[in-house]
Scaffold this motif. Structure first.
Motif, PDB file in Angstrom:
ATOM      1  N   ALA A 119     -14.470 -13.028  35.473  1.00  3.74           N
ATOM      2  CA  ALA A 119     -15.940 -12.748  34.588  1.00  3.74           C
ATOM      3  C   ALA A 119     -16.119 -10.900  34.667  1.00  3.74           C
ATOM      4  CB  ALA A 119     -16.859 -13.246  35.342  1.00  3.74           C
ATOM      5  N   GLY A 120     -15.417 -10.614  35.320  1.00  4.68           N
ATOM      6  CA  GLY A 120     -15.625  -8.658  35.955  1.00  4.68           C
ATOM      7  C   GLY A 120     -14.935  -8.505  34.488  1.00  4.68           C
ATOM      8  N   ARG A 123     -16.192  -9.030  30.950  1.00  4.96           N
ATOM      9  CA  ARG A 123     -17.834  -8.443  30.728  1.00  4.96           C
ATOM     10  C   ARG A 123     -17.035  -7.153  29.245  1.00  4.96           C
ATOM     11  NH1 ARG A 123     -22.246  -8.404  28.772  1.00  4.96           N
ATOM     12  NH2 ARG A 123     -22.405 -10.633  30.220  1.00  4.96           N
ATOM     13  N   GLY A 127     -21.365  -3.452  32.619  1.00  4.72           N
ATOM     14  CA  GLY A 127     -22.565  -4.190  33.498  1.00  4.72           C
ATOM     15  C   GLY A 127     -21.602  -4.452  35.130  1.00  4.72           C
ATOM     16  N   TRP A 128     -22.451  -5.681  34.991  1.00  2.45           N
ATOM     17  CA  TRP A 128     -21.664  -6.134  36.603  1.00  2.45           C
ATOM     18  C   TRP A 128     -21.454  -7.445  36.424  1.00  2.45           C
ATOM     19  CZ3 TRP A 128     -22.874  -3.304  40.393  1.00  2.45           C
ATOM     20  CH2 TRP A 128     -23.892  -2.196  40.743  1.00  2.45           C
ATOM     21  N   VAL A 129     -20.980  -8.655  37.315  1.00  2.00           N
ATOM     22  CA  VAL A 129     -20.376  -9.640  37.994  1.00  2.00           C
ATOM     23  C   VAL A 129     -21.097  -9.868  39.156  1.00  2.00           C
ATOM     24  CG1 VAL A 129     -18.223  -8.392  38.685  1.00  2.00           C
ATOM     25  CG2 VAL A 129     -18.588 -10.571  37.970  1.00  2.00           C
ATOM     26  N   THR A 142     -21.973 -15.275  37.783  1.00  2.00           N
ATOM     27  CA  THR A 142     -22.216 -14.839  36.785  1.00  2.00           C
ATOM     28  C   THR A 142     -22.281 -13.083  36.280  1.00  2.00           C
ATOM     29  OG1 THR A 142     -24.436 -15.029  35.182  1.00  2.00           O
ATOM     30  CG2 THR A 142     -24.627 -14.348  37.422  1.00  2.00           C
ATOM     31  N   SER A 143     -22.473 -12.971  35.163  1.00  2.00           N
ATOM     32  CA  SER A 143     -22.075 -11.236  34.881  1.00  2.00           C
ATOM     33  C   SER A 143     -22.912 -10.427  33.737  1.00  2.00           C
ATOM     34  CB  SER A 143     -20.856 -11.230  34.380  1.00  2.00           C
ATOM     35  OG  SER A 143     -20.020 -10.140  32.942  1.00  2.00           O
ATOM     36  N   THR A 144     -23.080 -10.059  33.874  1.00  2.00           N
ATOM     37  CA  THR A 144     -24.810  -9.169  33.017  1.00  2.00           C
ATOM     38  C   THR A 144     -24.284  -8.103  32.267  1.00  2.00           C
ATOM     39  OG1 THR A 144     -25.618  -8.093  35.398  1.00  2.00           O
ATOM     40  CG2 THR A 144     -26.646 -10.623  34.251  1.00  2.00           C
ATOM     41  N   GLN A 145     -25.242  -7.324  31.003  1.00  2.00           N
ATOM     42  CA  GLN A 145     -24.729  -6.396  30.800  1.00  2.00           C
ATOM     43  C   GLN A 145     -25.254  -5.483  30.723  1.00  2.00           C
ATOM     44  OE1 GLN A 145     -26.341  -6.820  26.241  1.00  2.00           O
ATOM     45  NE2 GLN A 145     -28.111  -7.533  26.901  1.00  2.00           N
TER      46      GLN A 145
END
Ligand code: MN
Length: 205
Positions: A119-120, A123, A127-129, A142-145
């Protein structure tokens, strides 16, 4: 109320060789500080934002100025990040309830690491994982921007972050250059599992 960058709970060189001291110093003193300065600026200038706890601002972030999403997220994410790391050699494994929950969600610790690392790497951009827990203690990766996180109402997967890694280039570029996958793989050595277990134990259920 003014938001502040807390001192690191260890020396800037404590995570070497996994994360070099120069990266830690810049990341904590410059990057994190800039998010906090900009968050304070926007909060001071808006009476509807003043006096709110950071997590309350994030929970309704879709209705706030973009500067709250970016800088409030940046402040929360980095405060969390410093806390869940510490010196280590990578030999520790999550234990107790967290160890069991990882086993039932991912099959094994290594299965969780693989999903997290993928996931990292996946991305795009910055962002972050995250490893997040739902209200009954179930775990997901999950991952976010950008500086979004799973506490925000805009997040694709919401939950309580119990582990997270910063995949912005500023987190790893000095040592790993463009090799984000190498950074993700090495980073497990500096996870402070005591802190992660504490966070998991605090999840409401
Ligand atoms: Mn960062």
């Amino acid at each position: 109320m003014t938001f502040q960058v807390a001192p690191l709970p260890y020396d800037y060189a404590a995570l070497e060789p996994t994360i070099d001291a120069a990266t830690m110093r810049l990341h904590h003193q410059k990057h994190h500080q800039t998010y906090v300065d900009n968050l304070n600026k926007v909060v001071e200038g808006d009476s509807t934002l003043k006096g709110n706890e950071l997590e309350a601002l994030l929970a309704n972030v879709s209705g706030r100025p973009a500067a709250v999403r970016n800088n409030g997220g940046g402040h929360w994410n980095h405060s969390f990040f410093w806390e869940i790391m510490g010196p280590g050699d990578g030999s520790r494994r999550p234990e107790g309830g967290l160890g069991e929950a990882i086993g039932s969600a991912f099959g094994s610790f290594e299965g969780m690491q693989e999903q997290f690392n993928n996931a990292g790497v996946g991305r795009f951009g910055s962002g972050w994982v995250w490893l997040v827990a739902d209200a009954s203690g179930g775990l997901r990766v999950t991952s976010t921007q950008n500086q979004d996180n799973p506490l925000m109402d805009v997040a694709e997967v919401r939950g309580t972050p119990i582990l997270g890694n910063d995949v912005w280039e500023h987190a790893y570029y000095l040592t790993y250059n463009n090799r984000r996958a190498d950074y993700l793989k090495a980073w497990w050595k500096v996870v402070n599992w005591d802190k992660v277990q504490e966070r998991y134990a605090g999840v409401g259920r």
